[in-house]
Scaffold this motif. Sequence first.
Motif, PDB file in Angstrom:
ATOM      1  N   MET A   1      -9.794  22.387  -5.598  1.00 48.72           N
ATOM      2  CA  MET A   1     -10.961  22.097  -4.811  1.00 48.72           C
ATOM      3  C   MET A   1     -10.809  22.681  -3.407  1.00 48.72           C
ATOM      4  O   MET A   1     -11.791  23.100  -2.816  1.00 48.72           O
ATOM      5  N   LYS A   2      -9.591  22.668  -2.920  1.00 47.54           N
ATOM      6  CA  LYS A   2      -9.346  23.212  -1.591  1.00 47.54           C
ATOM      7  C   LYS A   2      -9.709  24.695  -1.536  1.00 47.54           C
ATOM      8  O   LYS A   2     -10.280  25.163  -0.563  1.00 47.54           O
ATOM      9  N   GLU A   3      -9.404  25.410  -2.610  1.00 52.51           N
ATOM     10  CA  GLU A   3      -9.720  26.843  -2.688  1.00 52.51           C
ATOM     11  C   GLU A   3     -11.223  27.089  -2.628  1.00 52.51           C
ATOM     12  O   GLU A   3     -11.661  28.141  -2.191  1.00 52.51           O
ATOM     13  N   ARG A   4     -12.007  26.142  -3.065  1.00 51.42           N
ATOM     14  CA  ARG A   4     -13.467  26.284  -3.070  1.00 51.42           C
ATOM     15  C   ARG A   4     -14.108  25.705  -1.815  1.00 51.42           C
ATOM     16  O   ARG A   4     -15.324  25.618  -1.714  1.00 51.42           O
ATOM     17  N   GLY A   5     -13.274  25.245  -0.881  1.00 53.95           N
ATOM     18  CA  GLY A   5     -13.796  24.736   0.380  1.00 53.95           C
ATOM     19  C   GLY A   5     -14.374  23.337   0.309  1.00 53.95           C
ATOM     20  O   GLY A   5     -15.199  22.965   1.134  1.00 53.95           O
ATOM     21  N   VAL A   6     -13.922  22.551  -0.661  1.00 54.77           N
ATOM     22  CA  VAL A   6     -14.416  21.179  -0.808  1.00 54.77           C
ATOM     23  C   VAL A   6     -13.625  20.275   0.134  1.00 54.77           C
ATOM     24  O   VAL A   6     -12.398  20.260   0.121  1.00 54.77           O
ATOM     25  N   ASP A   7     -14.331  19.528   0.956  1.00 48.76           N
ATOM     26  CA  ASP A   7     -13.705  18.582   1.873  1.00 48.76           C
ATOM     27  C   ASP A   7     -13.038  17.468   1.062  1.00 48.76           C
ATOM     28  O   ASP A   7     -13.691  16.834   0.239  1.00 48.76           O
ATOM     29  N   PRO A   8     -11.745  17.205   1.289  1.00 46.74           N
ATOM     30  CA  PRO A   8     -11.068  16.137   0.537  1.00 46.74           C
ATOM     31  C   PRO A   8     -11.739  14.767   0.682  1.00 46.74           C
ATOM     32  O   PRO A   8     -11.687  13.951  -0.228  1.00 46.74           O
ATOM     33  N   LEU A   9     -12.396  14.526   1.802  1.00 47.79           N
ATOM     34  CA  LEU A   9     -13.086  13.250   1.984  1.00 47.79           C
ATOM     35  C   LEU A   9     -14.306  13.117   1.082  1.00 47.79           C
ATOM     36  O   LEU A   9     -14.825  12.023   0.901  1.00 47.79           O
ATOM     37  N   SER A  10     -14.766  14.217   0.517  1.00 50.33           N
ATOM     38  CA  SER A  10     -15.926  14.146  -0.378  1.00 50.33           C
ATOM     39  C   SER A  10     -15.504  13.870  -1.819  1.00 50.33           C
ATOM     40  O   SER A  10     -16.283  14.024  -2.742  1.00 50.33           O
ATOM     41  N   THR A  11     -14.258  13.433  -2.001  1.00 52.56           N
ATOM     42  CA  THR A  11     -13.741  13.110  -3.320  1.00 52.56           C
ATOM     43  C   THR A  11     -13.314  11.650  -3.360  1.00 52.56           C
ATOM     44  O   THR A  11     -12.428  11.237  -2.614  1.00 52.56           O
ATOM     45  N   LEU A  12     -13.950  10.878  -4.216  1.00 52.94           N
ATOM     46  CA  LEU A  12     -13.617   9.466  -4.391  1.00 52.94           C
ATOM     47  C   LEU A  12     -12.929   9.317  -5.745  1.00 52.94           C
ATOM     48  O   LEU A  12     -13.502   9.650  -6.776  1.00 52.94           O
ATOM     49  N   ILE A  13     -11.685   8.839  -5.714  1.00 49.39           N
ATOM     50  CA  ILE A  13     -10.923   8.613  -6.934  1.00 49.39           C
ATOM     51  C   ILE A  13     -10.691   7.106  -7.044  1.00 49.39           C
ATOM     52  O   ILE A  13     -10.141   6.491  -6.135  1.00 49.39           O
ATOM     53  N   VAL A  14     -11.140   6.520  -8.151  1.00 47.68           N
ATOM     54  CA  VAL A  14     -11.037   5.075  -8.346  1.00 47.68           C
ATOM     55  C   VAL A  14     -10.248   4.800  -9.620  1.00 47.68           C
ATOM     56  O   VAL A  14     -10.625   5.251 -10.700  1.00 47.68           O
ATOM     57  N   ASN A  15      -9.156   4.054  -9.480  1.00 47.73           N
ATOM     58  CA  ASN A  15      -8.347   3.651 -10.630  1.00 47.73           C
ATOM     59  C   ASN A  15      -8.531   2.150 -10.802  1.00 47.73           C
ATOM     60  O   ASN A  15      -8.092   1.360  -9.970  1.00 47.73           O
ATOM     61  N   PHE A  16      -9.163   1.752 -11.882  1.00 45.07           N
ATOM     62  CA  PHE A  16      -9.492   0.351 -12.092  1.00 45.07           C
ATOM     63  C   PHE A  16      -8.302  -0.486 -12.534  1.00 45.07           C
ATOM     64  O   PHE A  16      -8.432  -1.691 -12.730  1.00 45.07           O
ATOM     65  N   GLU A  17      -7.125   0.117 -12.658  1.00 47.15           N
ATOM     66  CA  GLU A  17      -5.910  -0.655 -12.887  1.00 47.15           C
ATOM     67  C   GLU A  17      -5.309  -1.131 -11.566  1.00 47.15           C
ATOM     68  O   GLU A  17      -4.378  -1.927 -11.561  1.00 47.15           O
ATOM     69  N   ASP A  18      -5.848  -0.664 -10.448  1.00 44.97           N
ATOM     70  CA  ASP A  18      -5.394  -1.079  -9.128  1.00 44.97           C
ATOM     71  C   ASP A  18      -5.885  -2.505  -8.873  1.00 44.97           C
ATOM     72  O   ASP A  18      -7.089  -2.772  -8.904  1.00 44.97           O
ATOM     73  N   ALA A  19      -4.963  -3.423  -8.624  1.00 44.83           N
ATOM     74  CA  ALA A  19      -5.300  -4.835  -8.440  1.00 44.83           C
ATOM     75  C   ALA A  19      -6.273  -5.058  -7.288  1.00 44.83           C
ATOM     76  O   ALA A  19      -7.047  -6.017  -7.297  1.00 44.83           O
ATOM     77  N   ARG A  20      -6.293  -4.166  -6.300  1.00 40.39           N
ATOM     78  CA  ARG A  20      -7.206  -4.319  -5.165  1.00 40.39           C
ATOM     79  C   ARG A  20      -8.657  -4.149  -5.580  1.00 40.39           C
ATOM     80  O   ARG A  20      -9.568  -4.521  -4.836  1.00 40.39           O
ATOM     81  N   LEU A  21      -8.885  -3.613  -6.763  1.00 38.59           N
ATOM     82  CA  LEU A  21     -10.256  -3.402  -7.252  1.00 38.59           C
ATOM     83  C   LEU A  21     -10.652  -4.412  -8.321  1.00 38.59           C
ATOM     84  O   LEU A  21     -11.623  -4.201  -9.044  1.00 38.59           O
ATOM     85  N   SER A  22      -9.934  -5.511  -8.407  1.00 38.99           N
ATOM     86  CA  SER A  22     -10.210  -6.505  -9.452  1.00 38.99           C
ATOM     87  C   SER A  22     -11.617  -7.088  -9.353  1.00 38.99           C
ATOM     88  O   SER A  22     -12.176  -7.527 -10.355  1.00 38.99           O
ATOM     89  N   GLU A  23     -12.193  -7.089  -8.161  1.00 38.18           N
ATOM     90  CA  GLU A  23     -13.555  -7.618  -7.995  1.00 38.18           C
ATOM     91  C   GLU A  23     -14.617  -6.666  -8.543  1.00 38.18           C
ATOM     92  O   GLU A  23     -15.760  -7.060  -8.739  1.00 38.18           O
TER      93      GLU A  23
END
Length: 59
Positions: A1-23
Amino acid sequence: MKERGVDPLSTLIVNFEDARLSEVSYADKLFELLKIYKEETGVKGKPYIFLDEIQKVEG
């Protein structure tokens, strides 16, 4: 993505095994999560969203 000029902040990665996302157990909570993400990062437009273990979210 960096090669294509995509801002890293425009990428949201969500792992639902993360306990902080239990809600986030129903689909409507995903929209709240997206809203908070956009507010905190200042990202405009449509971000890239990667959802890992999405089957843990109902609806």
